[in-house]
Design a protein around this motif. Structure first.
Motif, PDB file in Angstrom:
ATOM      1  N   SER A   1      87.077  28.748  75.099  1.00  0.00           N
ATOM      2  CA  SER A   1      88.415  27.903  74.685  1.00  0.00           C
ATOM      3  C   SER A   1      89.447  28.937  74.237  1.00  0.00           C
ATOM      4  O   SER A   1      90.771  28.448  73.892  1.00  0.00           O
TER       5      SER A   1
ATOM      6  N   CYS B   1      94.566  23.233  72.515  1.00  0.00           N
ATOM      7  CA  CYS B   1      93.791  22.398  71.756  1.00  0.00           C
ATOM      8  C   CYS B   1      94.854  21.477  70.921  1.00  0.00           C
ATOM      9  O   CYS B   1      95.520  22.358  69.991  1.00  0.00           O
TER      10      CYS B   1
ATOM     11  N   THR C   1      94.300  20.624  67.830  1.00  0.00           N
ATOM     12  CA  THR C   1      94.009  20.809  66.467  1.00  0.00           C
ATOM     13  C   THR C   1      95.254  21.738  65.956  1.00  0.00           C
ATOM     14  O   THR C   1      95.490  22.531  66.737  1.00  0.00           O
TER      15      THR C   1
ATOM     16  N   ARG D   1      93.288  24.320  61.080  1.00  0.00           N
ATOM     17  CA  ARG D   1      93.470  23.588  62.367  1.00  0.00           C
ATOM     18  C   ARG D   1      92.345  22.994  62.636  1.00  0.00           C
ATOM     19  O   ARG D   1      92.677  21.823  63.202  1.00  0.00           O
ATOM     20  N   CYS D   2      91.177  23.432  62.354  1.00  0.00           N
ATOM     21  CA  CYS D   2      89.917  22.716  62.711  1.00  0.00           C
ATOM     22  C   CYS D   2      88.660  23.222  61.734  1.00  0.00           C
ATOM     23  O   CYS D   2      89.209  24.081  60.825  1.00  0.00           O
TER      24      CYS D   2
ATOM     25  N   PHE E   1      86.540  25.174  62.354  1.00  0.00           N
ATOM     26  CA  PHE E   1      85.615  26.312  62.984  1.00  0.00           C
ATOM     27  C   PHE E   1      86.504  27.477  62.892  1.00  0.00           C
ATOM     28  O   PHE E   1      86.321  28.608  63.023  1.00  0.00           O
ATOM     29  N   ILE E   2      87.853  27.370  62.617  1.00  0.00           N
ATOM     30  CA  ILE E   2      88.785  28.411  62.296  1.00  0.00           C
ATOM     31  C   ILE E   2      89.578  28.416  61.039  1.00  0.00           C
ATOM     32  O   ILE E   2      90.189  27.504  60.381  1.00  0.00           O
TER      33      ILE E   2
ATOM     34  N   CYS F   1      93.562  27.973  71.301  1.00  0.00           N
ATOM     35  CA  CYS F   1      92.664  28.432  70.476  1.00  0.00           C
ATOM     36  C   CYS F   1      92.536  29.860  70.257  1.00  0.00           C
ATOM     37  O   CYS F   1      92.533  30.646  71.470  1.00  0.00           O
TER      38      CYS F   1
ATOM     39  N   ASN G   1      89.309  30.988  68.899  1.00  0.00           N
ATOM     40  CA  ASN G   1      88.178  31.361  68.817  1.00  0.00           C
ATOM     41  C   ASN G   1      87.480  31.453  70.525  1.00  0.00           C
ATOM     42  O   ASN G   1      88.102  31.030  71.312  1.00  0.00           O
TER      43      ASN G   1
ATOM     44  N   THR H   1      84.738  30.375  71.880  1.00  0.00           N
ATOM     45  CA  THR H   1      83.886  29.175  72.482  1.00  0.00           C
ATOM     46  C   THR H   1      84.104  28.007  71.584  1.00  0.00           C
ATOM     47  O   THR H   1      84.349  28.169  70.253  1.00  0.00           O
ATOM     48  N   CYS H   2      83.909  26.664  71.702  1.00  0.00           N
ATOM     49  CA  CYS H   2      83.655  25.659  71.057  1.00  0.00           C
ATOM     50  C   CYS H   2      82.686  24.884  71.534  1.00  0.00           C
ATOM     51  O   CYS H   2      82.557  24.527  72.700  1.00  0.00           O
TER      52      CYS H   2
ATOM     53  N   GLY I   1      85.111  19.265  67.759  1.00  0.00           N
ATOM     54  CA  GLY I   1      86.303  20.305  67.865  1.00  0.00           C
ATOM     55  C   GLY I   1      86.466  20.167  69.289  1.00  0.00           C
ATOM     56  O   GLY I   1      87.892  19.802  69.569  1.00  0.00           O
ATOM     57  N   TYR I   2      85.435  20.300  70.483  1.00  0.00           N
ATOM     58  CA  TYR I   2      86.256  20.491  71.663  1.00  0.00           C
ATOM     59  C   TYR I   2      86.686  19.235  72.361  1.00  0.00           C
ATOM     60  O   TYR I   2      87.545  19.178  73.257  1.00  0.00           O
TER      61      TYR I   2
ATOM     62  N   MET J   1      90.394  19.621  72.990  1.00  0.00           N
ATOM     63  CA  MET J   1      90.810  20.513  73.883  1.00  0.00           C
ATOM     64  C   MET J   1      91.477  19.747  75.052  1.00  0.00           C
ATOM     65  O   MET J   1      90.755  18.684  75.620  1.00  0.00           O
TER      66      MET J   1
HETATM   67  S1  SF4 Z   1      88.949  24.598  70.754  1.00  0.00           S
HETATM   68 FE1  SF4 Z   1      87.598  24.075  69.035  1.00  0.00          FE
HETATM   69  S2  SF4 Z   1      87.377  25.959  67.920  1.00  0.00           S
HETATM   70 FE2  SF4 Z   1      89.183  26.332  69.492  1.00  0.00          FE
HETATM   71  S3  SF4 Z   1      90.907  25.206  67.878  1.00  0.00           S
HETATM   72 FE3  SF4 Z   1      90.125  23.749  69.213  1.00  0.00          FE
HETATM   73  S4  SF4 Z   1      88.663  22.931  67.694  1.00  0.00           S
HETATM   74 FE4  SF4 Z   1      88.968  24.608  66.996  1.00  0.00          FE
END
Ligand code: SF4
Ligand code: SF4
Length: 288
Positions: A208, A213, A215, A230-231, A233-234, A255, A257, A259-260, A265-266, A269
């Motif tokens: 990702s 994305c 988010t 934003r999500c 995971f971040i 993104c 990160n 990976t997602c 989350g994903y 995307m």
């Molecule tokens: S791809 Fe996943 S980790 Fe990356 S911003 Fe989107 S939700 Fe967050």
């Protein structure tokens, strides 16, 4: 514009005892529960206060998704929040992740067109018939829901049986185990795909970094204090829902990160095009 808000407060306790879960049989203190209640009520009040305003910084409608650590729906303040939000004209959707162990009569007061449940069956915690009975109650109430199961190898037969017992049109999703590469053999993979055609998306960590994305633009994560990320995971704070204008916050982003790997989350995307699959029901994971 519709803004999706994934809300996760301080609650982190559960009445179930899943062996793989850090929240199993955990109890929150009375003080934590009181804080959680007060924060959920503040969040609901914020949404309520913005329903007579046609636009707040371009946002016309909200989609709310409660994603608690642990189980929220056994608590009256989550039930109340769901009912209240579902009845607000500026709320398009309110959904929550749940193990479906709560009573369901409170749903009678909800707007059934707007409320939805992401219901996970935990075969080691509750027998199949008890869970199915809850699903039948939701059907009778006219409440939208998806059913999900964690895809342990030893659970595949149960997953297949559940598929045969749920109404055909009811989406049954599988959360795949993927920390161990090649956890599933080809036969197991095919059996899971036969149940959930979208499980291949959940069997991988999506690369990702640098990819678009939604988010941080049309989807945000908010904690009990109103802090915006934003999500889930971040953990870079973007602002605060109660203090900051959303103007300078909501913008298209890529993104950061590598990976997602979680649906919550994903699914946002852009390149996966999963909004075309879920058609507005991506939060509660209901496939149309
Ligand atoms: S791809 Fe996943 S980790 Fe990356 S911003 Fe989107 S939700 Fe967050
Ligand atoms: S029901 Fe969910 S939150 Fe509760 S112990 Fe099981 S996995 Fe954890």
């Amino acid at each position: 514009m519709t803004l999706s808000i994934l809300y996760r407060g301080v609650l982190s306790s559960c009445n179930y005892d899943c062996t793989y879960c850090p929240f199993a049989k955990r109890k929150d203190t009375r003080a934590t529960m009181a804080t959680d209640k007060q924060q959920v009520e503040r969040f609901v009040a914020f949404i309520q206060q913005h329903q007579s305003v046609p636009h707040i910084n371009g946002v016309e409608h909200f989609k709310i998704f409660f994603t608690p650590w642990g189980e929220g729906l056994i608590r009256k303040h989550y039930q109340q929040a769901m009912v209240e939000l579902s009845n607000m004209p500026n709320v398009q959707k309110v959904a929550i992740q749940t193990n479906l162990s709560c009573t369901l009569t409170w749903l009678q007061k909800a707007n059934k067109d707007k409320i939805a449940l992401w219901a996970t069956w935990h075969p080691g915690q509750v027998d199949r018939e008890t869970f199915l009975n809850k699903c039948r109650q939701l059907d009778a109430l006219g409440v939208m829901y998806s059913v999900g199961i964690v895809g342990f190898k030893e659970t595949i037969e149960e997953i297949e049986t559940m598929r045969t017992l749920l109404p055909k049109e009811r989406y049954l999703w599988v959360n795949a185990l993927k920390k161990q590469a090649d956890y599933y053999n080809e036969t197991e993979r095919k059996r899971l795909i036969a149940v959930d055609p979208y499980v291949p998306y959940n069997m991988v960590y999506h690369e990702s970094r640098g990819k678009a994305c939604r988010t941080g633009h049309t989807v945000i994560s908010v904690d009990g204090d109103g802090n915006i990320f934003r999500c889930h995971f971040i953990k870079e704070k973007l602002g605060n829902l109660y203090e900051d204008a959303l103007d300078g916050i909501l913008q298209p982003r890529t993104c950061t990160n590598d990976t997602c790997g979680c649906h919550i989350g994903y699914v946002h995307m852009n390149e996966l095009n999963l909004y075309n699959v879920f058609k507005g029901r991506e939060l509660e994971r209901v496939e149309e």
